[in-house]
Structure formats: structure tokens, C-alpha cells
Design a protein around this motif. Structure first.
Motif, PDB file in Angstrom:
ATOM      1  N   VAL A   8       0.805  -1.416  -0.064  1.00 57.69           N
ATOM      2  CA  VAL A   8       0.009  -0.028   0.083  1.00 57.69           C
ATOM      3  C   VAL A   8       0.951   1.379   0.025  1.00 57.69           C
ATOM      4  O   VAL A   8       1.107   1.938   1.144  1.00 57.69           O
ATOM      5  N   PRO A   9       1.548   1.369  -1.213  1.00 57.44           N
ATOM      6  CA  PRO A   9       2.456   2.618  -1.171  1.00 57.44           C
ATOM      7  C   PRO A   9       1.808   3.836  -0.782  1.00 57.44           C
ATOM      8  O   PRO A   9       2.567   4.766  -0.132  1.00 57.44           O
ATOM      9  N   ILE A  10       0.756   4.049  -0.998  1.00 57.76           N
ATOM     10  CA  ILE A  10      -0.030   5.582  -0.690  1.00 57.76           C
ATOM     11  C   ILE A  10       0.018   5.890   0.861  1.00 57.76           C
ATOM     12  O   ILE A  10       0.183   6.867   1.200  1.00 57.76           O
ATOM     13  N   LEU A  11       0.043   4.720   1.561  1.00 60.67           N
ATOM     14  CA  LEU A  11       0.049   4.552   3.034  1.00 60.67           C
ATOM     15  C   LEU A  11       1.105   5.720   3.716  1.00 60.67           C
ATOM     16  O   LEU A  11       1.094   6.344   4.612  1.00 60.67           O
ATOM     17  N   ASP A  12       2.455   5.638   2.691  1.00 61.70           N
ATOM     18  CA  ASP A  12       3.490   6.310   3.266  1.00 61.70           C
ATOM     19  C   ASP A  12       3.311   7.980   3.050  1.00 61.70           C
ATOM     20  O   ASP A  12       3.493   8.519   4.185  1.00 61.70           O
ATOM     21  N   LYS A  13       2.351   8.254   2.104  1.00 57.06           N
ATOM     22  CA  LYS A  13       2.174   9.623   2.052  1.00 57.06           C
ATOM     23  C   LYS A  13       0.939   9.959   3.043  1.00 57.06           C
ATOM     24  O   LYS A  13       1.028  11.110   3.737  1.00 57.06           O
ATOM     25  N   ILE A  14      -0.021   9.016   3.280  1.00 54.21           N
ATOM     26  CA  ILE A  14      -1.012   9.325   4.358  1.00 54.21           C
ATOM     27  C   ILE A  14      -0.311   9.588   5.598  1.00 54.21           C
ATOM     28  O   ILE A  14      -0.632  10.390   6.358  1.00 54.21           O
ATOM     29  N   THR A  15       0.478   8.728   5.776  1.00 53.29           N
ATOM     30  CA  THR A  15       1.343   8.672   7.283  1.00 53.29           C
ATOM     31  C   THR A  15       1.928  10.136   7.350  1.00 53.29           C
ATOM     32  O   THR A  15       1.894  10.722   8.428  1.00 53.29           O
ATOM     33  N   ALA A  16       2.533  10.881   6.407  1.00 54.58           N
ATOM     34  CA  ALA A  16       2.861  12.029   6.250  1.00 54.58           C
ATOM     35  C   ALA A  16       2.024  13.050   6.592  1.00 54.58           C
ATOM     36  O   ALA A  16       2.499  14.093   7.295  1.00 54.58           O
ATOM     37  N   LEU A  17       0.866  13.105   5.935  1.00 54.95           N
ATOM     38  CA  LEU A  17      -0.024  13.814   6.335  1.00 54.95           C
ATOM     39  C   LEU A  17      -0.148  13.937   8.104  1.00 54.95           C
ATOM     40  O   LEU A  17      -0.642  14.821   8.573  1.00 54.95           O
ATOM     41  N   ILE A  18      -0.450  12.673   8.560  1.00 56.28           N
ATOM     42  CA  ILE A  18      -0.624  12.475   9.893  1.00 56.28           C
ATOM     43  C   ILE A  18       0.556  13.153  10.747  1.00 56.28           C
ATOM     44  O   ILE A  18       0.297  13.812  11.827  1.00 56.28           O
TER      45      ILE A  18
END
Length: 299
Positions: free
Chosen positions: A176-186
């Protein structure tokens, strides 16, 4: 004076934070860029702001050690609070930058999975920052420094951010590569949340807010001082790790000056025993005068 000795001791915590943040931010930004991890790079960018914030705390602690002068009769103790306020603005700006840049990157459809090394770097960082948090928290409690305590809470927040970054990186690695960017948002949101908390505490101090529980405890202690008939008024404000208390008490009007002064010393001793970093100014009133004044305004 013990107060200024403690402020100098607080510099150790600021220097430790600065050194740790310089090392970790450089490592995260380099490894995050090479390993294509938005979350780790956001965490590294967060640590660069922590360097500035820690320097602000260090400068505030230095200025706080200046003795009272003609323009600052209470000393320069609030300098560390001003430093915390400045640090909160810096953190807020970087948090917003992380969120904006991450949202822009979400539109990029090529989500490359980060390398496994970035996850290990995030975990290593979390362990280091938790150790720094425990050291600074113990130091803050020992020297009663609000600035060092704020720095400790920032250290704890950074440890949690690194743990979140590691989780996001592992999720991205396992499909789930997009999870890395979602975590950056968090991460960006956590930075802003921490900035708001530091900002609010600094504003409360600068606007002379005073802890209600501490005021109630002081009220009971002073009321129970021998020969104090009643406590009419109590006001308090904070200057760095010092508290300044103004109290008005009533005593037997037949007491002479020497006896009244002895009561003020008992009150000062009682307050100092409760909080060694508390200065108290006592105003003595004859009890009959206070009663007469209250009756004048009674309808």
C-alpha cells in the motif's frame, strides 16, 4: 541563587535536544530521499524545526538568568516562555508546509514503495527520542522548568511521529504505497497539534493565568497559619519556573508591628515549604477594619 543554578542546568537538556535533532534530521532527510519515503522526510523536516525550537529554548534560558534591573524588577524569567511561544510558531509553519507538500504529492500517481532501511531509521529515531524525552522530563521536574518540560513533551511527540512514520513505511512496503504519504499527512497534523499545545501554555503564562488547584491549595495552607484570622484575597502569576503570590490576610488589630511581621514570616515559610520557587507578598489588615468595610457594603 538556586533558581539561576537550575536555569543553567536546564541548558543541558536544550543542548542534548539540539545535538540529537541535528543528527537525526540529517539522517532522516538523506535516507528518506534516497529511500523514497515521504513519511521519513516529513519526520526529518519536523526535526529541523525542533533544532530551531530547541535553540529558542536555549536562548530563553540564557536570558532568564539575567538578574533584575530597572526595567525588569521581577527579573527576566519570562524569556523562556517567550522562547516557547516563538518555537510554537516555527513548528506551526513547518507542520502546514508538510501537509501542503504531501497533499500535492498525493496527486502523483507513481507511488514508489520506500526502502526497508527507511523503516529501520524511523524505529531507531523513535528509540533515541524516547530516551531524550525521559532525560528532559526528569530534568524539568527536578529544576521546575516549564521550558524544559515543553521541550520534553516535544521530544515525546517526535518519538510518536517516528513510530507512526515506521508504521506507514512498512504498510507502503507491503503493498500500500500511498500509506506512506498518508502517514506524512498525519505527521504534519501531529506537528501542528504539538505547536498549538505549546502556544496555548505560553499564552496562559504570559497573560498571568494561574493554576486553580495550586491557588486553592495555597489558600487552605495560608488560612491555617497560626494567628491568621481570615484570608481576604489571593492572586498569583508565573514568571518562568517562579510563582509570585500576593495575599491579604486579617489579624488581631491589637498586635504590634513586630508581631504582625512574625505572622508574615510564618506565611512565607508555609508557602516556601509548599513550593520553593514561590515568592509571596503579604498584606496585613486589622480584622475589625475588614469587618466594618464588609458591613458598609451590606444591604
Amino acid at each position: 541563587m538556586e533558581l539561576y543554578t537550575n536555569l543553567r542546568a536546564g541548558e543541558k537538556g536544550a543542548w542534548l535536544s539540539i545535538g540529537t535533532y541535528i543528527f537525526l534530521s540529517a539522517m532522516k532527510l538523506i535516507v528518506g530521499y534516497v529511500g523514497t519515503s515521504s513519511a521519513l522526510m516529513a519526520d526529518g523536516l519536523n526535526n529541523t524545526t525542533d533544532i530551531i525550537a530547541s535553540i529558542a529554548v536555549l536562548v530563553g534560558l540564557r536570558i532568564s538568568q539575567k538578574p533584575p534591573d530597572s526595567n525588569h524588577p521581577y527579573g527576566h524569567l519570562r524569556a523562556e516562555t517567550v522562547a516557547s511561544l516563538v518555537a510554537s510558531f516555527i513548528m506551526m509553519g513547518v507542520g502546514l508546509q508538510v501537509i501542503v507538500s504531501t497533499i500535492q504529492n498525493l496527486w502523483n500517481q507513481t507511488h514508489e514503495a520506500p526502502s526497508l532501511l527507511t523503516a529501520f531509521v524511523a524505529i531507531f529515531s523513535a528509540v533515541i527520542m524516547y530516551g531524550v524525552y525521559r532525560y528532559n522530563l526528569a530534568l524539568a521536574n527536578r529544576i521546575k522548568s516549564s521550558a524544559v518540560k515543553a521541550a520534553a513533551y516535544d521530544n515525546r511527540s517526535d518519538a510518536l511521529v517516528s513510530i507512526g512514520a515506521a508504521i506507514g513505511i512498512f504498510g507502503a512496503i507491503f503493498g500500500v504505497p500511498i500509506l506512506d504519504k498518508i502517514t506524512a499527512l498525519i505527521v504534519g497534523i501531529i506537528i501542528i497539534k504539538t505547536a498549538i499545545e505549546i502556544f496555548w501554555e505560553a499564552v496562559q503564562t504570559l497573560t498571568d493565568a494561574f493554576d486553580i488547584d495550586e491557588a486553592e491549595t495555597l489558600w487552605k495552607l495560608i488560612e491555617n497559619v497560626e494567628e491568621v484570622i481570615s484570608l481576604v484575597d489571593l492572586k498569583g502569576r508565573s514568571h518562568g519556573n517562579m510563582s509570585f503570590i500576593d495575599v491579604t490576610v486579617t489579624v488581631n488589630p491589637q498586635l504590634n508591628v513586630r508581631e504582625s511581621h512574625a505572622i508574615t514570616e510564618k506565611i512565607e515559610h508555609t508557602v516556601k515549604h509548599f513550593n520553593p520557587y514561590c515568592m509571596v507578598l503579604v498584606h496585613i489588615e486589622p480584622h475589625e477594619l475588614v469587618q466594618a468595610t464588609e458591613e458598609d457594603y451590606h444591604f
